[in-house]
Design a protein around this motif. Structure first.
Motif, PDB file in Angstrom:
ATOM      1  N   GLY A   1       1.186  -0.794   0.104  1.00 25.96           N
ATOM      2  CA  GLY A   1      -0.013  -0.197   0.450  1.00 25.96           C
ATOM      3  C   GLY A   1       0.951   1.169   0.578  1.00 25.96           C
ATOM      4  O   GLY A   1       0.853   2.276  -1.019  1.00 25.96           O
ATOM      5  N   ARG A   2       2.597   1.291   0.383  1.00 28.54           N
ATOM      6  CA  ARG A   2       2.851   2.465   0.690  1.00 28.54           C
ATOM      7  C   ARG A   2       3.763   2.637  -0.890  1.00 28.54           C
ATOM      8  O   ARG A   2       3.827   3.469  -0.987  1.00 28.54           O
ATOM      9  CB  ARG A   2       4.102   2.339   1.634  1.00 28.54           C
ATOM     10  N   VAL A   3       3.790   1.835  -1.120  1.00 28.65           N
ATOM     11  CA  VAL A   3       4.610   1.991  -2.580  1.00 28.65           C
ATOM     12  C   VAL A   3       3.472   2.657  -3.236  1.00 28.65           C
ATOM     13  O   VAL A   3       4.053   3.716  -4.316  1.00 28.65           O
ATOM     14  CB  VAL A   3       5.246   0.573  -2.992  1.00 28.65           C
ATOM     15  N   HIS A   4       1.837   1.396  -3.958  1.00 27.63           N
ATOM     16  CA  HIS A   4       1.565   2.125  -4.240  1.00 27.63           C
ATOM     17  C   HIS A   4       0.619   3.538  -4.416  1.00 27.63           C
ATOM     18  O   HIS A   4       1.087   4.364  -4.669  1.00 27.63           O
ATOM     19  CB  HIS A   4      -0.321   1.470  -3.616  1.00 27.63           C
TER      20      HIS A   4
ATOM     21  N   THR B   1      -6.472   7.510  -3.981  1.00 27.39           N
ATOM     22  CA  THR B   1      -5.020   7.011  -3.788  1.00 27.39           C
ATOM     23  C   THR B   1      -5.320   6.384  -1.826  1.00 27.39           C
ATOM     24  O   THR B   1      -5.498   5.963  -1.402  1.00 27.39           O
ATOM     25  CB  THR B   1      -4.101   7.571  -3.192  1.00 27.39           C
ATOM     26  N   PHE B   2      -6.092   7.041  -1.229  1.00 24.76           N
ATOM     27  CA  PHE B   2      -5.593   7.102   0.049  1.00 24.76           C
ATOM     28  C   PHE B   2      -6.286   6.818   0.651  1.00 24.76           C
ATOM     29  O   PHE B   2      -6.775   5.928   1.687  1.00 24.76           O
ATOM     30  CB  PHE B   2      -5.153   8.468   0.468  1.00 24.76           C
TER      31      PHE B   2
ATOM     32  N   ASP C   1      -7.506  -1.641  -2.814  1.00 23.11           N
ATOM     33  CA  ASP C   1      -7.294  -2.549  -1.673  1.00 23.11           C
ATOM     34  C   ASP C   1      -8.346  -3.033  -0.615  1.00 23.11           C
ATOM     35  O   ASP C   1      -7.803  -3.442  -0.115  1.00 23.11           O
ATOM     36  CB  ASP C   1      -6.077  -2.935  -1.614  1.00 23.11           C
ATOM     37  N   LEU C   2      -9.322  -1.803  -0.916  1.00 23.58           N
ATOM     38  CA  LEU C   2     -10.323  -2.221   0.445  1.00 23.58           C
ATOM     39  C   LEU C   2     -10.968  -3.360  -0.011  1.00 23.58           C
ATOM     40  O   LEU C   2     -11.837  -3.705   1.066  1.00 23.58           O
ATOM     41  CB  LEU C   2     -11.182  -0.819   0.060  1.00 23.58           C
ATOM     42  N   ASP C   3     -11.238  -4.137  -1.039  1.00 23.98           N
ATOM     43  CA  ASP C   3     -11.633  -5.916  -1.153  1.00 23.98           C
ATOM     44  C   ASP C   3     -10.787  -6.435   0.115  1.00 23.98           C
ATOM     45  O   ASP C   3     -10.837  -7.067   0.203  1.00 23.98           O
ATOM     46  CB  ASP C   3     -12.005  -6.487  -2.216  1.00 23.98           C
ATOM     47  N   LEU C   4      -9.698  -5.716   0.690  1.00 23.61           N
ATOM     48  CA  LEU C   4      -9.020  -6.855   1.858  1.00 23.61           C
ATOM     49  C   LEU C   4      -8.799  -6.457   2.918  1.00 23.61           C
ATOM     50  O   LEU C   4      -8.910  -6.430   4.197  1.00 23.61           O
ATOM     51  CB  LEU C   4      -7.435  -6.754   1.620  1.00 23.61           C
TER      52      LEU C   4
ATOM     53  N   VAL D   1      -5.741  -2.667   5.696  1.00 20.87           N
ATOM     54  CA  VAL D   1      -4.928  -2.655   4.894  1.00 20.87           C
ATOM     55  C   VAL D   1      -4.229  -0.557   4.514  1.00 20.87           C
ATOM     56  O   VAL D   1      -5.307   0.051   5.773  1.00 20.87           O
ATOM     57  CB  VAL D   1      -6.449  -2.484   4.067  1.00 20.87           C
ATOM     58  N   ASP D   2      -4.364   0.067   4.049  1.00 17.22           N
ATOM     59  CA  ASP D   2      -3.602   1.956   4.218  1.00 17.22           C
ATOM     60  C   ASP D   2      -5.268   2.462   4.524  1.00 17.22           C
ATOM     61  O   ASP D   2      -5.489   3.166   4.938  1.00 17.22           O
ATOM     62  CB  ASP D   2      -2.667   1.645   3.391  1.00 17.22           C
TER      63      ASP D   2
END
Length: 173
Positions: free
Chosen positions: A7-10, A52-53, A58-61, A66-67
């Motif tokens: 998530g940080r790299v995204h 982005t934030f 990735d909210l599917d996780l 999740v960030d």
């Protein structure tokens, strides 16, 4: 399967891309190659930042760490049902429908809050919903979708990701 960015790299990828876009838009505007009003720039920026934030694919996780869920603070728990509804890298990671699922889910959450407020406090006057024109909505849409697509590109998802999967299922029948 290839390793996908954290998530940080995204977030760093999106921040870098935004920086290049903003600098390019500023130069192009100053040379009269592009016309961007301050309101359009702000709308694009807000939507890009939200995508982005706060509303990442990735909210599917969201039932895990999740960030994007953490960025919601105490309200992060509201995204756990979303994470349970969608399998990771499934529909939520498609190029057109995926971003719409998060907006629709957010719309349902807002409607539930408004409905609850009207039920508990029937005399409460809520602010009117503003009239939105294409001139206002376009920068929001472009900013939001671009932030989502950068995430999907970094994950190695092709634009036909969901289409290919559905087509394969149909061929097996």
């Amino acid at each position: 399967m290839a390793r996908v960015p954290s998530g940080r790299v995204h977030n760093l990828i999106n921040i870098a891309a935004y920086s290049v876009l903003a600098a390019g838009a500023l130069v192009a505007t100053r040379q009269d190659l592009l016309s961007v009003t301050p309101a359009q720039g702000l709308n694009f920026t807000l939507a890009f930042a939200a995508g982005t934030f706060l509303l990442s694919p990735d909210l599917d996780l969201a039932e895990g760490r999740v960030d994007s869920k953490r960025h919601w603070g105490l309200l992060g728990f509201l995204w756990v049902p979303y994470g349970m509804m969608f399998s990771h890298r499934g529909l939520s990671h498609t190029w057109i429908l995926g971003p719409l699922t998060r907006l629709a889910y957010l719309g349902v959450l807002i409607a539930l809050v408004v409905g609850l407020l009207r039920f508990v406090l029937p005399d409460l006057t809520l602010p009117p919903v503003p009239q939105l024109s294409a001139e206002v909505l376009a920068p929001f849409g472009v900013g939001y979708y671009l932030s989502q697509w950068l995430h999907l590109i970094a994950d190695g998802m092709r634009p036909d990701h969901g289409v290919r999967r559905g087509y394969r299922k149909l061929r097996r029948r």
